[in-house]
Each structure stands twice: as structure tokens, then as C-alpha cells.
Scaffold this active site. Structure first.
Site, PDB file in Angstrom:
ATOM      1  N   ARG A   1      10.647 -10.859   1.746  1.00 62.81           N
ATOM      2  CA  ARG A   1       9.245 -11.388   1.711  1.00 62.81           C
ATOM      3  C   ARG A   1       8.821 -11.175   0.367  1.00 62.81           C
ATOM      4  O   ARG A   1       8.977 -10.291  -0.415  1.00 62.81           O
ATOM      5  CB  ARG A   1       8.068 -11.164   2.899  1.00 62.81           C
ATOM      6  CG  ARG A   1       8.707 -11.659   4.072  1.00 62.81           C
ATOM      7  CD  ARG A   1       7.731 -11.042   5.342  1.00 62.81           C
ATOM      8  NE  ARG A   1       8.027  -9.662   5.447  1.00 62.81           N
ATOM      9  CZ  ARG A   1       7.187  -8.930   6.343  1.00 62.81           C
ATOM     10  NH1 ARG A   1       6.269  -9.755   6.997  1.00 62.81           N
ATOM     11  NH2 ARG A   1       7.395  -7.847   6.418  1.00 62.81           N
TER      12      ARG A   1
ATOM     13  N   LYS B   1       4.388  -5.491   2.142  1.00 62.79           N
ATOM     14  CA  LYS B   1       4.538  -4.242   2.732  1.00 62.79           C
ATOM     15  C   LYS B   1       3.868  -3.261   1.901  1.00 62.79           C
ATOM     16  O   LYS B   1       3.657  -3.085   0.798  1.00 62.79           O
ATOM     17  CB  LYS B   1       5.816  -3.811   3.142  1.00 62.79           C
ATOM     18  CG  LYS B   1       6.558  -4.735   3.823  1.00 62.79           C
ATOM     19  CD  LYS B   1       5.935  -4.808   5.267  1.00 62.79           C
ATOM     20  CE  LYS B   1       5.845  -3.428   6.183  1.00 62.79           C
ATOM     21  NZ  LYS B   1       5.108  -3.395   7.519  1.00 62.79           N
TER      22      LYS B   1
ATOM     23  N   TYR C   1      -0.331  -5.559   3.282  1.00 63.61           N
ATOM     24  CA  TYR C   1      -0.249  -4.659   4.852  1.00 63.61           C
ATOM     25  C   TYR C   1       0.005  -3.309   4.391  1.00 63.61           C
ATOM     26  O   TYR C   1       0.613  -2.807   3.370  1.00 63.61           O
ATOM     27  CB  TYR C   1       1.125  -5.092   5.506  1.00 63.61           C
ATOM     28  CG  TYR C   1       1.078  -6.412   6.247  1.00 63.61           C
ATOM     29  CD1 TYR C   1      -0.224  -6.596   7.288  1.00 63.61           C
ATOM     30  CD2 TYR C   1       1.599  -7.451   5.884  1.00 63.61           C
ATOM     31  CE1 TYR C   1      -0.210  -7.910   7.720  1.00 63.61           C
ATOM     32  CE2 TYR C   1       1.701  -8.682   6.394  1.00 63.61           C
ATOM     33  CZ  TYR C   1       0.589  -8.970   7.360  1.00 63.61           C
ATOM     34  OH  TYR C   1       0.441 -10.261   7.990  1.00 63.61           O
TER      35      TYR C   1
ATOM     36  N   HIS D   1      -1.180  -0.369   7.063  1.00 66.92           N
ATOM     37  CA  HIS D   1      -0.962   0.461   8.481  1.00 66.92           C
ATOM     38  C   HIS D   1      -1.156   1.698   8.166  1.00 66.92           C
ATOM     39  O   HIS D   1      -0.098   2.655   8.494  1.00 66.92           O
ATOM     40  CB  HIS D   1       0.423  -0.113   9.084  1.00 66.92           C
ATOM     41  CG  HIS D   1       0.531  -1.595   9.245  1.00 66.92           C
ATOM     42  ND1 HIS D   1       0.270  -1.971  10.512  1.00 66.92           N
ATOM     43  CD2 HIS D   1       1.595  -2.268   8.667  1.00 66.92           C
ATOM     44  CE1 HIS D   1       0.405  -3.440  10.469  1.00 66.92           C
ATOM     45  NE2 HIS D   1       1.144  -3.486   9.416  1.00 66.92           N
TER      46      HIS D   1
ATOM     47  N   GLU E   1      -4.133  -6.153   7.604  1.00 65.28           N
ATOM     48  CA  GLU E   1      -4.131  -6.268   9.170  1.00 65.28           C
ATOM     49  C   GLU E   1      -5.568  -5.670   9.676  1.00 65.28           C
ATOM     50  O   GLU E   1      -5.910  -5.898  10.760  1.00 65.28           O
ATOM     51  CB  GLU E   1      -3.230  -5.147   9.672  1.00 65.28           C
ATOM     52  CG  GLU E   1      -3.540  -3.635   9.365  1.00 65.28           C
ATOM     53  CD  GLU E   1      -2.944  -3.298   8.108  1.00 65.28           C
ATOM     54  OE1 GLU E   1      -3.006  -1.841   8.024  1.00 65.28           O
ATOM     55  OE2 GLU E   1      -2.512  -3.942   7.244  1.00 65.28           O
TER      56      GLU E   1
ATOM     57  N   ASP F   1       4.770   0.116  13.565  1.00 64.78           N
ATOM     58  CA  ASP F   1       4.070   0.327  12.314  1.00 64.78           C
ATOM     59  C   ASP F   1       2.726   0.939  12.238  1.00 64.78           C
ATOM     60  O   ASP F   1       1.992   1.297  11.451  1.00 64.78           O
ATOM     61  CB  ASP F   1       4.082  -0.796  11.295  1.00 64.78           C
ATOM     62  CG  ASP F   1       3.641  -2.216  12.150  1.00 64.78           C
ATOM     63  OD1 ASP F   1       2.898  -1.874  13.135  1.00 64.78           O
ATOM     64  OD2 ASP F   1       3.798  -3.148  11.525  1.00 64.78           O
TER      65      ASP F   1
END
Length: 368
Positions: free
Chosen positions: A15, A75, A94, A96, A118, A270
């Protein structure tokens, strides 16, 4: 603002933070865009497409971080990337963090400001930037689970939908938010015998309205989870508490009592995972076996369908990227409460209380 989009370096992550149409919009807004060479190559987005959209192509990760003030990724940054962050940087991706104390501490040490997709949260409690990836992961979980139930993949040799005269596979989905609901839809579509478990009575009523008697709904407690897991061929963990570490709802003892060749998939891995025996895996080595049960715990599942995922992601991230680039972090957060909730680390301070609690780190009250 100077905005950089590096090529993702996490295992098998194809991605990319922006598609050319997103770049074009930000350029039209008056910003400078820097894209690392071949950043979109994995999904057929050539450097020439980014150049046509108005971006400048740079040769390396280091050059992108040096040129840009705002980094747009997919990510969480890997150690090599964290080392490139400076106090002037805004990291938008993102993260996490609730499941990764080391990453949290190193991001704090960088002095950069980190905004997590998120934890951007609308007034109704929904998570708009997580939603499309949850849809993708939820649908993939059932599809992948069906494959790993095959004998040639180490499974018990059960067809999810069975055939006339032969039982259907039993699928249990724990957590019925966006990801869980999409897993349910796919499992139903493939003809499985589906049980949905959730802590919200309201959500169970909504599922009953959606699916009527085609699925079984159970309230989330240890007895119901234990019985459903033991009887299942496929268990999908899809528990999410925004910004927090996922609770362990499926114990190792429950896993040990499942049939040999059963499959468990933890979409919540995750965020630490909701299945005790799960640990993060990669697309290169996606599974491992515990007590005869196949575990699939890839932390970036949507990366396997990177083209679909990238376009879906840019659809929801671009709006906030435009706000940040136009107004700066402080003013953008003053104007947007959802975006303010996305701030995890501000100028090196951990400002998201649930992450601080989960990781036993100092929390700083956000004052902007």
C-alpha cells in the site's frame, strides 16, 4: 506545506500513503509533494503518474524525510524510519501504539507529532479512517479461514458451506463491529453456520435485524465464548477498543480444546490481539500451529489486497491531510474534535490517555 510519501518498508506492504489523485488535490491546494521512487509500484502506480499529478520523485527514504515536514504513510514507522523523524515532523499514519511500548517511547524521543488514523473518532463513536481497512480485513478473514480449513493447507478438510447432506462449517466471530460484521457477511455468503458474539446487547439486536435467524447471536461472557470456540471450525477475533489494547477473550485452554485442524484468525493482533495464543505474523510466514490449531495473525492483512486498500484509504485520509496541511496541527485540531482525538503524541509528549494507561507511561494533558 511540504508533504512526503515514503515507500512502505514493512514486510510485504505494497500500500502507499497517497494515490496520484490525492497528490493532485494537495498540489492544487498549494502544497509541495515528495514521493519516494517506486512507492506505488506494487499496485501499478508508476512514478510518471505521480509526476503528472505534480509531485517530485526522490530517490530514497532519507531524502523524503529530509524534504518533508509532514509524512503520510500507511503502517507504523519501522526503526529505520523512526530514526529519521525530527521535532518538526508531523507523522500521519496507522500507529496502533497500545500494543507497542518500544515504538511509543522512540516516537516520543523523536520529538515529532504523531497522528494515528485509528483513533480519529466521529461524535457517534465511529472510526472513519479505520472503517475501510476493517471492512477489508473482515472480509479477508473469512476468505483466508476457508482456505486454511482445507487439508492441503493443514486444516481439517471442511468446506465452509458444506454440501447437501453434509454439515456446514461452524464459524464464530467475536466482536461485531465493522470488521466482525464483514466477516459475518462473508461467512453467511459462503454458507457457514455462524455464531456472532458481542458485549453490546444493542449491537446484537442490530445483527438480529440485519440477519434474522440466519445467524446465532450470543452475549460475550466466558461461558458462551468457551462453548462456541470449542465447537467451531473457524474462530475470528475482531475485538476493538479504540486506541486501547485488545482484551484477551480466548484463552490457550480454549484453543487446546478445539478440534485438530481448526483455524483461528485474530484481526485485532495489531492492537495486541484478543486470542491468548496469537502473536503477530507476516505475509511471508502468515501462520503457526498451537495445539493442532492453525493461527493466522498477519498484522497488515489488507496489504495483501493493496490496490483495493490503498484507494479506499486515500478516500478517507485525504480530508484530514488537507486540514493539517492548510491549518497546521494546532488550528486543525481546534476546528475538528475527531482529528484532535487522532493526536497520540504531540511534540514528543504522549497525549492519548488510554495508550499511556495500557503501556504504563506518563500521560500529558493536551493543551491546544
Amino acid at each position: 506545506m511540504k508533504i512526503g510519501v515514503p515507500k512502505e518498508i514493512k514486510n510485504n506492504e505494497n500500500r502507499v500513503g497517497l494515490v496520484p489523485s490525492g497528490v493532485r488535490q494537495l498540489v492544487m491546494d498549494g502544497h509541495q509533494l515528495y514521493i519516494e521512487k517506486t512507492a506505488g509500484e506494487g499496485i501499478g502506480l508508476t512514478d510518471s503518474l505521480y509526476v503528472e499529478a505534480g509531485a517530485t520523485i526522490l530517490n530514497s527514504l532519507e531524502e523524503v524525510y529530509e524534504a518533508a515536514d509532514m509524512i503520510i504513510k500507511v503502517k507504523e514507522p519501522q526503526p529505520r524510519e523512526v530514526a529519521l523523524l525530527k521535532p518538526r515532523h508531523i507523522l500521519y499514519t496507522y500507529l496502533h501504539l497500545a500494543a507497542d511500548k518500544t515504538l511509543t517511547e522512540t516516537l516520543m524521543q523523536s520529538g515529532a507529532t504523531s497522528i494515528a488514523y485509528e483513533t480519529i473518532q466521529d461524535p457517534d463513536g465511529s472510526l472513519p479512517l479505520l472503517l475501510p481497512m476493517s471492512e477489508v480485513a473482515g472480509r479477508m478473514a473469512t476468505q483466508i479461514g476457508a482456505q486454511y480449513l482445507q487439508l492441503d493447507r493443514g486444516g481439517k478438510g471442511v468446506l465452509l458451506g458444506g454440501v447437501p447432506g453434509v454439515r456446514r462449517a461452524k464459524v464464530t466471530v467475536i466482536g461485531c463491529g465493522v470488521a466482525g460484521t464483514n466477516s459475518i457477511k462473508m461467512a453467511m455468503g459462503m454458507g457457514a453456520d455462524v455464531t456472532a458474539i458481542d458485549l453490546s446487547v444493542k449491537r446484537m439486536a442490530e445483527l438480529d435485524d440485519l440477519f434474522s435467524t440466519k445467524i446465532t447471536t450470543l452475549f460475550s461472557n466466558i461461558d458462551n465464548i468457551e462453548k462456541a470456540v470449542m465447537e467451531s471450525d473457524l474462530v475470528i477475533g475482531a475485538v476493538l477498543i479504540p486506541g486501547a489494547k485488545a482484551p484477551k477473550l480466548v484463552s490457550r485452554e480454549m484453543i487446546s480444546r478445539m478440534g485438530k485442524g481448526s483455524v483461528v484468525i485474530d484481526i485485532a493482533v495489531d492492537q495486541g490481539g484478543c486470542i491468548e495464543t496469537c502473536r503477530p505474523t507476516t505475509h511471508e510466514e502468515p501462520t503457526f500451529v498451537v495445539d493442532g490449531v492453525t493461527h493466522y495473525c498477519v498484522a497488515n492483512m489488507p496489504g495483501a489486497v493493496a490496490q483495493t486498500s490503498t484507494y479506499a484509504l486515500t478516500n478517507v485520509t485525504l480530508r484530514y491531510a488537507q486540514m493539517i496541511a492548510k491549518l497546521g496541527v494546532e488550528e486543525a485540531c481546534q476546528k475538528s474534535e475527531p482529528l484532535k482525538l487522532g493526536l497520540n503524541i504531540y511534540k514528543g509528549d504522549l497525549v492519548y490517555s488510554q495508550i499511556a494507561k495500557d503501556l504504563d507511561l506518563q500521560h500529558t494533558e493536551l493543551k491546544i
